[in-house]
Design a protein around this motif. Structure first.
Motif, short mmCIF file in Angstrom:
data_model
loop_
_atom_site.label_atom_id
_atom_site.label_comp_id
_atom_site.label_asym_id
_atom_site.label_seq_id
_atom_site.Cartn_x
_atom_site.Cartn_y
_atom_site.Cartn_z
N PHE A 265 -3.94 -3.97 4.46
CA PHE A 265 -3.93 -4.22 3.01
C PHE A 265 -5.35 -4.25 2.47
CE2 PHE A 265 -3.70 -6.43 -0.93
CZ PHE A 265 -2.41 -6.23 -1.43
N ILE A 266 -6.24 -4.95 3.17
CA ILE A 266 -7.64 -5.03 2.74
C ILE A 266 -8.28 -3.64 2.72
CG2 ILE A 266 -9.93 -5.94 3.32
CD1 ILE A 266 -8.47 -8.38 4.55
N SER A 267 -8.00 -2.85 3.75
CA SER A 267 -8.55 -1.50 3.83
C SER A 267 -8.07 -0.63 2.67
CB SER A 267 -8.15 -0.84 5.16
OG SER A 267 -8.66 -1.56 6.25
N TYR A 268 -6.77 -0.72 2.37
CA TYR A 268 -6.25 0.09 1.28
C TYR A 268 -6.83 -0.36 -0.06
CZ TYR A 268 -3.20 2.23 -2.11
OH TYR A 268 -2.74 2.95 -3.18
N ALA A 269 -6.96 -1.67 -0.25
CA ALA A 269 -7.55 -2.18 -1.49
C ALA A 269 -8.98 -1.67 -1.66
CB ALA A 269 -7.53 -3.70 -1.49
N TYR B 128 -17.36 -3.99 9.04
CA TYR B 128 -17.05 -5.41 9.12
C TYR B 128 -15.62 -5.62 9.64
CZ TYR B 128 -21.15 -5.70 6.07
OH TYR B 128 -22.42 -5.58 5.54
N LEU B 129 -14.70 -4.80 9.15
CA LEU B 129 -13.32 -4.89 9.62
C LEU B 129 -13.23 -4.61 11.11
CD1 LEU B 129 -11.47 -3.00 6.73
CD2 LEU B 129 -11.49 -5.46 7.14
N PRO C 52 0.81 -1.23 0.00
CA PRO C 52 0.00 0.00 0.00
C PRO C 52 0.84 1.27 0.00
CG PRO C 52 -0.94 -1.59 1.50
CD PRO C 52 0.36 -2.16 1.05
N LEU C 53 1.92 1.31 0.79
CA LEU C 53 2.78 2.50 0.82
C LEU C 53 3.47 2.72 -0.53
CD1 LEU C 53 4.43 2.29 4.36
CD2 LEU C 53 2.92 4.08 3.50
#
Length: 269
Positions: free
Chosen positions: A128-132, A145-146, A56-57
């Motif tokens: 990673f999921i959040s950035y995606a 949900y997270l 993500p970075l």
């Protein structure tokens, strides 16, 4: 407040328990949680960070070339969070470079850090999921949900920890513990509903982001979350033993160690 009172009372009980109740942990500290083992764990968590946070970075840094969201598009919370991740990763590199000698100081430092980075490893996949999701414009649809998955994981961790402490009080980890005391605590009956709810929220999360790579990542994140919820309990008790009892040190006092070895030989007879 209730959890705080419970664990405050449990910690007072642990402080009053003698060293013999932690006999099983001596082998753990001498084998997989020795200095080499703890360094391996920290190196593994560093690799997870490089993938889950580093990608993500890297995308943020090359947002114009890769047509992804950049630093200016993310919120102040995420800016602060990524900076904190960089600080922790930099500190982790320093620890891996300098904390390699077999001495009591390094052992104590590493025993604390595996707890911290164990918690961190539970969270990193969800970064990673959040950035995606942010990159696809759907983070607002999945953040609840997270949040619930992470809160349920924390609750699961507390149940595991309470179970381990209850088992300690009954002599389940002592040298002479019988089969009954070595059985799991009754608190484990609460695990299955919580794990079921975690899986339910994860399925809902997958439905919000149906891409194949995210589905695989969510499955892996659940495994890591549940695994770390259990493993960190062992790290916490091992760290307690290392700080509390000199015999658990890499270089214990010679007189104390000779007495312990003699006592163990007698008990085996």
């Amino acid at each position: 407040m209730i959890l705080q009172q419970i664990f405050k009372g449990e910690s007072e009980i642990i402080n009053s328990i003698s060293e013999k109740y932690f006999s099983d942990f001596k082998e753990i500290v001498d084998t997989r949680l020795n200095i080499k083992g703890m360094r391996r764990f920290l190196f593994g968590t560093f690799l997870v960070t490089c993938f889950m946070v580093g990608i993500p970075l890297l995308n943020i840094a090359n947002s114009e070339d890769w047509k992804t969201i950049g630093w200016s598009q993310i919120s102040d919370f995420w800016k602060l969070f990524f900076c904190f991740e960089l600080v922790l990763a930099s500190f982790q590199i320093l620890i891996l470079l300098f904390c390699w000698k077999e001495n009591n100081f390094n052992q104590k430092i590493l025993s604390i850090l595996i707890i911290i980075y164990g918690y961190k490893m539970s969270i990193d996949p969800y970064v990673f999921i959040s950035y995606a999701a942010m990159d696809r414009g759907g983070f607002e649809n999945i953040k609840i949900y997270l949040l619930f998955i992470l809160l349920l994981g924390l609750l699961l961790h507390f149940i595991f920890l309470y179970s381990w402490i209850s088992k300690l009080k009954k002599g389940g980890f002592s040298l002479n513990g019988n089969k009954d005391t070595k059985k799991a605590s009754n608190s484990f009956k609460f695990l299955f509903p919580i794990i079921f709810v975690i899986l339910t929220f994860s399925v809902l999360l997958i439905r919000r982001i149906p891409e194949f790579e995210i589905v695989i990542l969510v499955i892996g994140s659940i495994i890591i979350l549940i695994g770390m919820a259990y493993a960190v309990c062992e790290f916490i008790i091992a760290a307690f033993c290392i700080f509390r009892f000199p015999s658990f040190s890499v270089n214990p006092p010679q007189k104390k160690q000779a007495f312990i070895n003699k006592k163990r030989k007698k008990s085996k007879r």
